[in-house]
Write a protein that holds these residues in place. Structure first.
Motif, PDB file in Angstrom:
ATOM      1  N   ILE A   1      -0.427  -6.180   0.206  1.00  0.00           N
ATOM      2  CA  ILE A   1      -1.364  -6.144  -0.218  1.00  0.00           C
ATOM      3  C   ILE A   1      -1.727  -7.674  -0.886  1.00  0.00           C
ATOM      4  O   ILE A   1      -1.158  -8.346  -1.579  1.00  0.00           O
TER       5      ILE A   1
ATOM      6  N   LYS B   1       0.877  -1.410  -0.197  1.00  0.00           N
ATOM      7  CA  LYS B   1       0.149  -0.092  -0.296  1.00  0.00           C
ATOM      8  C   LYS B   1       0.836   1.226  -0.153  1.00  0.00           C
ATOM      9  O   LYS B   1       2.134   0.990   0.517  1.00  0.00           O
TER      10      LYS B   1
ATOM     11  N   GLY C   1       1.988  -3.452   5.247  1.00  0.00           N
ATOM     12  CA  GLY C   1       0.580  -3.054   4.214  1.00  0.00           C
ATOM     13  C   GLY C   1       0.833  -4.071   3.011  1.00  0.00           C
ATOM     14  O   GLY C   1       0.547  -3.441   1.700  1.00  0.00           O
TER      15      GLY C   1
END
Length: 532
Positions: A531, A326, A529
């Motif tokens: 994905i 992210k 983060g």
């Protein structure tokens, strides 16, 4: 007329060491940038001279360190002189053992660094668009629009991200309206790359201080060649078109020696500044290297800090562009690098002011305090090791970063620290390697230590393959007499385990005494983060 694509994911403005390293890191991680520079080509001036151990570790990951080592040379020592008397001499040879594979200061000028990186880019089919100037930058939602000029031709390009690596007078920084605060040092200086006929140790850095100024002689890779950095003599600071012959009498006065010059490769006068950008990022725009911070040349830190800026940002930006992580992770670039730049600015500023000051108090410090302090430090192994960590930049840590996670026993080595250099004996291959070599491939690296059943190792490998599509490398080190030192460093007791997740920039992102897939998955998904 040059042919530039109409759109690129990343535009890099500036093809000095920082910009070229940024391009190299993006390419290494699967992103093809566009890189432009106002200059006609790479610099033919030596400029920055020292390559520190941390930069050599980065070059090793890129696979080009052998070339850089063979074309440069190790600084052998440092001598501090005053009034024609050598007050102290210390050896710099392999002073960082066993902290790194490169336990020395490597003398390899900026011009050669640029060419080594350009060769890497050329191999990856990534051209540099020379003689190309950024004219304007505008933002439109998630897209950046830039206007550029090459010769008499103006053209436009859109990009998702822009990197300002365009030096102290950064057009990118000015277009963003980011203040560049700091000051200019009082005195003017000169720099000369010369070949000497007179005898001087070609491996030793010689610092000379006097009441009227200072001079430093830095050996260059070519035999008999030296970089001289010195304060401009009083009465010459406002004179134009100075030559080496104008400053030579004062240079001989400070060194108390006859300076016989065979050849002058470069001579220039300049003012030194210490400044830092108010912020290193603004939306999808980032500043690295001299565009973000400039400081005195003390300790050979400038170019190396810019290389590390690019190293820190490169893998994060590539992961975002590739849709793996992210975009929030990009906020960690400034959070991690701004404190480093601030500390460096303060440290080099204080040191430089002491060296260049002409006050009576500074004279006392230089004659009595500094030489004795150096002698004391060099006699103490731990203090010598600390000194090397600071100069080599191997001691930089991001412990306070939000993209790290420390779990379990909190030992000497923590999440955020640089992964220590440790030799490993591969019991299967019956050959030596090292823990940094395990992290040579792009992406994160999971390292598990301890007694783990083979069936669970297969489960870990399957989890990585299925959930992270090959973006995490995996190594396991079982207990053995040959590798006990690694278990000691990470404080893994007999019968215990430890899991380490190493970031692509060889900083430890995650440490835990348990090898737990759910906990590691939480770190990778919710903190880094990744994905799904």
């Amino acid at each position: 007329m040059i042919s530039v694509p109409q759109h690129t994911s990343v535009l890099i403005v500036g093809a000095g060491p920082s910009g070229l390293m940024m391009a190299a890191q993006l390419l290494r991680n699967g992103v093809q940038p566009v890189i432009i520079d106002i200059k006609q080509g790479p610099t033919n001036q030596s400029k920055a001279l020292a390559v520190q151990a941390r930069s050599l570790e980065i070059y090793r990951q890129l696979g080009i360190v052998d070339k850089i080592i063979s074309e440069g040379k190790q600084a052998g020592g440092l001598a501090f002189n005053m009034g024609g008397e050598q007050l102290v001499s210390i050896s710099l040879k392999d002073m960082g053992e066993p902290q790194t594979l490169f336990p020395f200061i490597h003398l390899y000028p900026q011009s050669k660094n640029e060419r080594a990186l350009l060769e890497y880019l050329t191999t990856a089919c990534c051209p540099v668009y020379w003689e190309t100037t950024l004219i304007s930058l505008t933002r439109n939602n998630n897209t950046l629009q830039v206007s550029m000029q090459n010769g008499n031709t103006t053209f436009k390009l859109s990009c998702d991200y822009i990197i300002g690596a365009d030096g102290a007078h950064s057009v990118v920084r000015k277009q963003l309206g980011i203040p560049f605060t700091g000051d200019t040092y009082q005195h003017k200086f000169y720099l000369a790359d010369i070949e000497l006929a007179s005898a001087m140790d070609g491996r030793q850095v010689n610092l000379f201080v006097g009441k009227s100024g200072f001079a430093g002689f830095f050996p260059m890779p070519q035999e008999g060649s030296f970089r001289v950095v010195a304060s401009l003599p009083d009465g010459l600071e406002d004179r134009e078109y100075l030559q080496l012959s104008d400053v030579l009498p004062e240079l001989e006065n400070i060194t108390r020696a006859k300076i016989e010059v065979d050849h002058i490769n470069w001579f220039t006068t300049y003012k030194l500044h210490h400044r830092m950008a108010e912020k290193f990022s603004d939306g999808r725009c980032f500043l690295i290297g001299d565009a973000a911070h400039i400081h005195s040349p003390v300790g050979g830190q400038g170019m190396n800090t810019g290389l590390q800026d690019a190293y820190n940002l490169g893998w994060k930006l590539a992961a975002v562009v590739n849709g793996q992580i992210k975009e929030d992770i990009l906020g960690s670039y400034a959070a991690e690098r701004v404190p480093v730049a601030k500390d460096l600015l303060n440290t080099t500023d204080h040191m430089f002011n002491v060296i260049t000051s002409r006050s009576w108090f500074s004279g006392l410090l230089k004659r009595y305090v500094i030489p004795n302090a150096l002698k004391l430090v060099w006699k103490n192994e731990s203090m010598r090791g600390y000194f090397f960590k600071q100069v080599s930049q191997t001691g930089i840590s991001y412990r306070d970063s939000k993209i790290n996670l420390q779990l379990g026993h909190s030992g000497k080595i923590k999440a955020g620290d640089r992964l220590p250099y440790l030799e490993i004996y591969d019991e299967k291959k019956k050959a030596k390697t090292d823990i940094h070599a395990w992290c040579n491939k792009p992406g994160f690296t999971l390292i598990t230590l301890g007694e783990i059943k083979e069936s669970f190792l297969f489960t870990l490998a399957k989890w990585i393959t299925q959930d992270y599509n090959g973006n995490i490398n995996f190594f396991h080190l079982p207990p053995s007499e040959n590798n006990q030192h690694i278990f000691d460093v990470f404080e893994v007791k007999t019968g215990a385990r430890k899991a380490l997740i190493i970031r692509p920039d060889m900083h430890i992102g995650y440490i835990n005494d348990a090898v737990d897939i759910e906990m590691m998955n939480n770190y990778l998904r919710n903190i880094v983060g990744f994905i799904s």
